[in-house]
Motif scaffolding. Structure first.
Motif, PDB file in Angstrom:
ATOM      1  N   ALA A   1      36.089  36.525  47.495  1.00 35.38           N
ATOM      2  CA  ALA A   1      36.247  35.400  48.428  1.00 35.38           C
ATOM      3  C   ALA A   1      34.888  34.987  48.983  1.00 35.38           C
ATOM      4  O   ALA A   1      34.583  33.787  49.096  1.00 35.38           O
ATOM      5  CB  ALA A   1      37.194  35.783  49.557  1.00 35.38           C
ATOM      6  N   LEU A   2      34.044  35.975  49.322  1.00 37.23           N
ATOM      7  CA  LEU A   2      32.698  35.672  49.818  1.00 37.23           C
ATOM      8  C   LEU A   2      31.890  34.933  48.761  1.00 37.23           C
ATOM      9  O   LEU A   2      31.174  33.963  49.066  1.00 37.23           O
ATOM     10  CB  LEU A   2      31.997  36.973  50.205  1.00 37.23           C
ATOM     11  CG  LEU A   2      30.532  36.857  50.637  1.00 37.23           C
ATOM     12  CD1 LEU A   2      30.405  35.982  51.884  1.00 37.23           C
ATOM     13  CD2 LEU A   2      29.941  38.252  50.892  1.00 37.23           C
ATOM     14  N   ALA A   3      31.996  35.378  47.507  1.00 36.28           N
ATOM     15  CA  ALA A   3      31.255  34.718  46.428  1.00 36.28           C
ATOM     16  C   ALA A   3      31.715  33.273  46.251  1.00 36.28           C
ATOM     17  O   ALA A   3      30.892  32.348  46.138  1.00 36.28           O
ATOM     18  CB  ALA A   3      31.432  35.493  45.124  1.00 36.28           C
TER      19      ALA A   3
ATOM     20  N   MET B   1      38.967  51.299  41.026  1.00 31.60           N
ATOM     21  CA  MET B   1      40.132  50.732  40.351  1.00 31.60           C
ATOM     22  C   MET B   1      40.775  49.653  41.225  1.00 31.60           C
ATOM     23  O   MET B   1      41.124  48.565  40.747  1.00 31.60           O
ATOM     24  CB  MET B   1      41.150  51.837  40.045  1.00 31.60           C
ATOM     25  CG  MET B   1      40.748  52.772  38.935  1.00 31.60           C
ATOM     26  SD  MET B   1      41.783  54.258  38.850  1.00 31.60           S
ATOM     27  CE  MET B   1      43.333  53.570  38.294  1.00 31.60           C
ATOM     28  N   GLY B   2      40.930  49.934  42.513  1.00 33.55           N
ATOM     29  CA  GLY B   2      41.489  48.947  43.428  1.00 33.55           C
ATOM     30  C   GLY B   2      40.579  47.754  43.602  1.00 33.55           C
ATOM     31  O   GLY B   2      41.041  46.601  43.635  1.00 33.55           O
ATOM     32  N   TRP B   3      39.267  48.010  43.710  1.00 32.72           N
ATOM     33  CA  TRP B   3      38.303  46.913  43.871  1.00 32.72           C
ATOM     34  C   TRP B   3      38.380  45.962  42.687  1.00 32.72           C
ATOM     35  O   TRP B   3      38.440  44.738  42.858  1.00 32.72           O
ATOM     36  CB  TRP B   3      36.893  47.483  43.999  1.00 32.72           C
ATOM     37  CG  TRP B   3      35.845  46.406  44.006  1.00 32.72           C
ATOM     38  CD1 TRP B   3      35.435  45.668  45.075  1.00 32.72           C
ATOM     39  CD2 TRP B   3      35.129  45.904  42.872  1.00 32.72           C
ATOM     40  NE1 TRP B   3      34.492  44.741  44.684  1.00 32.72           N
ATOM     41  CE2 TRP B   3      34.280  44.876  43.340  1.00 32.72           C
ATOM     42  CE3 TRP B   3      35.112  46.237  41.516  1.00 32.72           C
ATOM     43  CZ2 TRP B   3      33.432  44.164  42.484  1.00 32.72           C
ATOM     44  CZ3 TRP B   3      34.270  45.535  40.674  1.00 32.72           C
ATOM     45  CH2 TRP B   3      33.437  44.508  41.160  1.00 32.72           C
ATOM     46  N   HIS B   4      38.384  46.497  41.491  1.00 35.65           N
ATOM     47  CA  HIS B   4      38.438  45.679  40.276  1.00 35.65           C
ATOM     48  C   HIS B   4      39.725  44.852  40.236  1.00 35.65           C
ATOM     49  O   HIS B   4      39.709  43.672  39.874  1.00 35.65           O
ATOM     50  CB  HIS B   4      38.343  46.613  39.058  1.00 35.65           C
ATOM     51  CG  HIS B   4      38.037  45.918  37.779  1.00 35.65           C
ATOM     52  ND1 HIS B   4      37.527  46.585  36.676  1.00 35.65           N
ATOM     53  CD2 HIS B   4      38.196  44.628  37.377  1.00 35.65           C
ATOM     54  CE1 HIS B   4      37.374  45.734  35.680  1.00 35.65           C
ATOM     55  NE2 HIS B   4      37.774  44.543  36.074  1.00 35.65           N
ATOM     56  N   ALA B   5      40.847  45.471  40.641  1.00 29.30           N
ATOM     57  CA  ALA B   5      42.124  44.754  40.656  1.00 29.30           C
ATOM     58  C   ALA B   5      42.099  43.601  41.661  1.00 29.30           C
ATOM     59  O   ALA B   5      42.519  42.476  41.347  1.00 29.30           O
ATOM     60  CB  ALA B   5      43.259  45.720  40.995  1.00 29.30           C
ATOM     61  N   GLY B   6      41.638  43.859  42.873  1.00 32.10           N
ATOM     62  CA  GLY B   6      41.572  42.814  43.887  1.00 32.10           C
ATOM     63  C   GLY B   6      40.641  41.686  43.483  1.00 32.10           C
ATOM     64  O   GLY B   6      40.943  40.498  43.687  1.00 32.10           O
ATOM     65  N   TRP B   7      39.511  42.045  42.893  1.00 35.11           N
ATOM     66  CA  TRP B   7      38.528  41.062  42.435  1.00 35.11           C
ATOM     67  C   TRP B   7      39.150  40.134  41.391  1.00 35.11           C
ATOM     68  O   TRP B   7      39.090  38.911  41.503  1.00 35.11           O
ATOM     69  CB  TRP B   7      37.325  41.803  41.874  1.00 35.11           C
ATOM     70  CG  TRP B   7      36.246  40.968  41.258  1.00 35.11           C
ATOM     71  CD1 TRP B   7      36.249  40.418  39.993  1.00 35.11           C
ATOM     72  CD2 TRP B   7      34.999  40.603  41.857  1.00 35.11           C
ATOM     73  NE1 TRP B   7      35.086  39.741  39.773  1.00 35.11           N
ATOM     74  CE2 TRP B   7      34.296  39.837  40.892  1.00 35.11           C
ATOM     75  CE3 TRP B   7      34.405  40.860  43.090  1.00 35.11           C
ATOM     76  CZ2 TRP B   7      33.024  39.314  41.139  1.00 35.11           C
ATOM     77  CZ3 TRP B   7      33.138  40.340  43.336  1.00 35.11           C
ATOM     78  CH2 TRP B   7      32.466  39.587  42.378  1.00 35.11           C
ATOM     79  N   ASN B   8      39.754  40.715  40.358  1.00 33.98           N
ATOM     80  CA  ASN B   8      40.328  39.907  39.279  1.00 33.98           C
ATOM     81  C   ASN B   8      41.501  39.056  39.762  1.00 33.98           C
ATOM     82  O   ASN B   8      41.587  37.855  39.472  1.00 33.98           O
ATOM     83  CB  ASN B   8      40.808  40.811  38.136  1.00 33.98           C
ATOM     84  CG  ASN B   8      39.673  41.309  37.270  1.00 33.98           C
ATOM     85  OD1 ASN B   8      38.507  40.968  37.482  1.00 33.98           O
ATOM     86  ND2 ASN B   8      39.997  42.134  36.295  1.00 33.98           N
ATOM     87  N   TRP B   9      42.405  39.681  40.499  1.00 33.24           N
ATOM     88  CA  TRP B   9      43.613  38.978  40.927  1.00 33.24           C
ATOM     89  C   TRP B   9      43.281  37.805  41.832  1.00 33.24           C
ATOM     90  O   TRP B   9      43.759  36.684  41.603  1.00 33.24           O
ATOM     91  CB  TRP B   9      44.551  39.952  41.636  1.00 33.24           C
ATOM     92  CG  TRP B   9      45.782  39.322  42.209  1.00 33.24           C
ATOM     93  CD1 TRP B   9      46.878  38.878  41.522  1.00 33.24           C
ATOM     94  CD2 TRP B   9      46.048  39.054  43.597  1.00 33.24           C
ATOM     95  NE1 TRP B   9      47.817  38.362  42.393  1.00 33.24           N
ATOM     96  CE2 TRP B   9      47.331  38.458  43.671  1.00 33.24           C
ATOM     97  CE3 TRP B   9      45.337  39.292  44.776  1.00 33.24           C
ATOM     98  CZ2 TRP B   9      47.903  38.085  44.888  1.00 33.24           C
ATOM     99  CZ3 TRP B   9      45.897  38.914  45.986  1.00 33.24           C
ATOM    100  CH2 TRP B   9      47.169  38.317  46.034  1.00 33.24           C
TER     101      TRP B   9
END
Length: 311
Positions: free
Chosen positions: A111-113, A222-230
């Motif tokens: 979101a920041l990006a 694993m959670g970071w990658h999921a949140g980023w992609n989704w």
């Protein structure tokens, strides 16, 4: 004498040499997933370019090929290297809490990006909360979250769990970072893509390695990658790694208007120079953050040793 980054439990089988481990990774991923990708194309769920034709097709694409990849790498680690899951980063307590914390950070970082690109003139805003007026869209947005969590979890298991730890055990931490990030970049490579996208994939890999190493497990990344992609795909209706979910935005509809270097072009905001800079800065923060600082994970020292019975 070998280094371990997750668990000092010994491996009882053969570990590929550090230079060979990325090759093994690429072969395992390719041979397990390509037949499924071709099958999905043959039944019309994806087109000839591998892009899903619908939200349902996107969900299937996130599940079946990645299930095959994860199974192949697990089988290799279990039967050839004879290693426990703890040595692959699935270790430590409160895995669910770490995963959810990572997911929230991933959503916040992308979101920041995106907001940074928007403020720099890369996007023009459209409808606000358009997905809320479409129950069908909200259904698929909700379904996509666990699908992205599965896909991202498998990628982290392969690249930051297995490959990072294998190359590190065989040589050292720097070799693990390079092997993991190089294989990740190779498998995300496509002909004629800008150099910027290659740099992004490698930087993404380095950040994920730094997170896994710093945390002493892969639950959080694993959670970071999921949140980023989704959230990249559903939050603003922009492409995620070049793929379009074809759903209205959950937050605000954005249309790219700036140069590709700023917006990321067809690949989406992941490949923006601003996003690359954000991940590079976050990687340095993780690498340089003093070990004794509040919040530092209690993890085995980098020179923890194993005495393998073979390899």
């Amino acid at each position: 004498m070998t280094q371990s980054i997750f668990s000092s439990e010994p491996h009882r089988g053969w570990l590929p040499w550090a230079w060979l481990s990325p090759v093994v990774c690429i072969l395992l991923v390719a041979f397990s997933s390509v037949p499924i990708d071709l099958g999905l194309e043959s039944i019309g769920l994806v087109d000839a370019k591998g892009e899903p034709r619908s939200a349902f097709g996107f969900c299937v694409l996130l599940l079946l090929p990645f299930a095959a990849m994860g199974a192949a790498v697990w089988a290799w680690s279990h039967f050839v290297e004879r290693r426990s899951l703890a040595t692959l980063g699935l270790t430590g307590e409160q895995g669910l809490r770490k995963h959810l914390t990572g997911l929230a950070i991933g959503v916040g970082m992308i979101a920041l990006a995106v907001v940074s690109i928007w403020l720099a003139g890369g996007y023009v805003s459209g409808d606000v909360l358009p997905a809320l007026f479409s129950p069908e869209s909200l259904f698929w947005i909700a379904v996509l979250l666990p699908c992205f969590a599965f896909q991202a979890g498998v990628e982290e298991f392969i690249f930051r769990g297995w490959l990072l730890s294998t190359a590190t055990r065989r040589w050292n931490l720097a070799a693990g970072f390079i092997a993991s990030s190089a294989a990740f970049t190779f498998l995300h490579f496509s002909p004629h893509q800008p150099v910027r996208e290659i740099v992004m994939a490698f930087t993404f890999g380095l950040f994920a390695c730094a997170w896994a190493w710093r945390a002493g497990s892969i639950w959080g990344v694993m959670g970071w990658h999921a949140g980023w992609n989704w959230f990249t795909g559903v939050g603003f209706a922009v492409p995620i790694t070049g793929l379009d979910l074809q759903l209205p935005a959950l937050v605000v509809q954005l249309t790219p208007t700036g140069p590709d270097a700023l917006t990321g072009g067809p690949a989406g905001p992941e490949s923006s120079v601003l996003t690359i800079g954000l991940l590079a800065a976050a990687t340095l923060f993780l690498l340089l953050w003093p070990r004794g600082a509040p919040g530092s994970a209690q993890r085995p020292p980098a020179n923890a040793t194993n005495r393998p019975n073979a390899g």
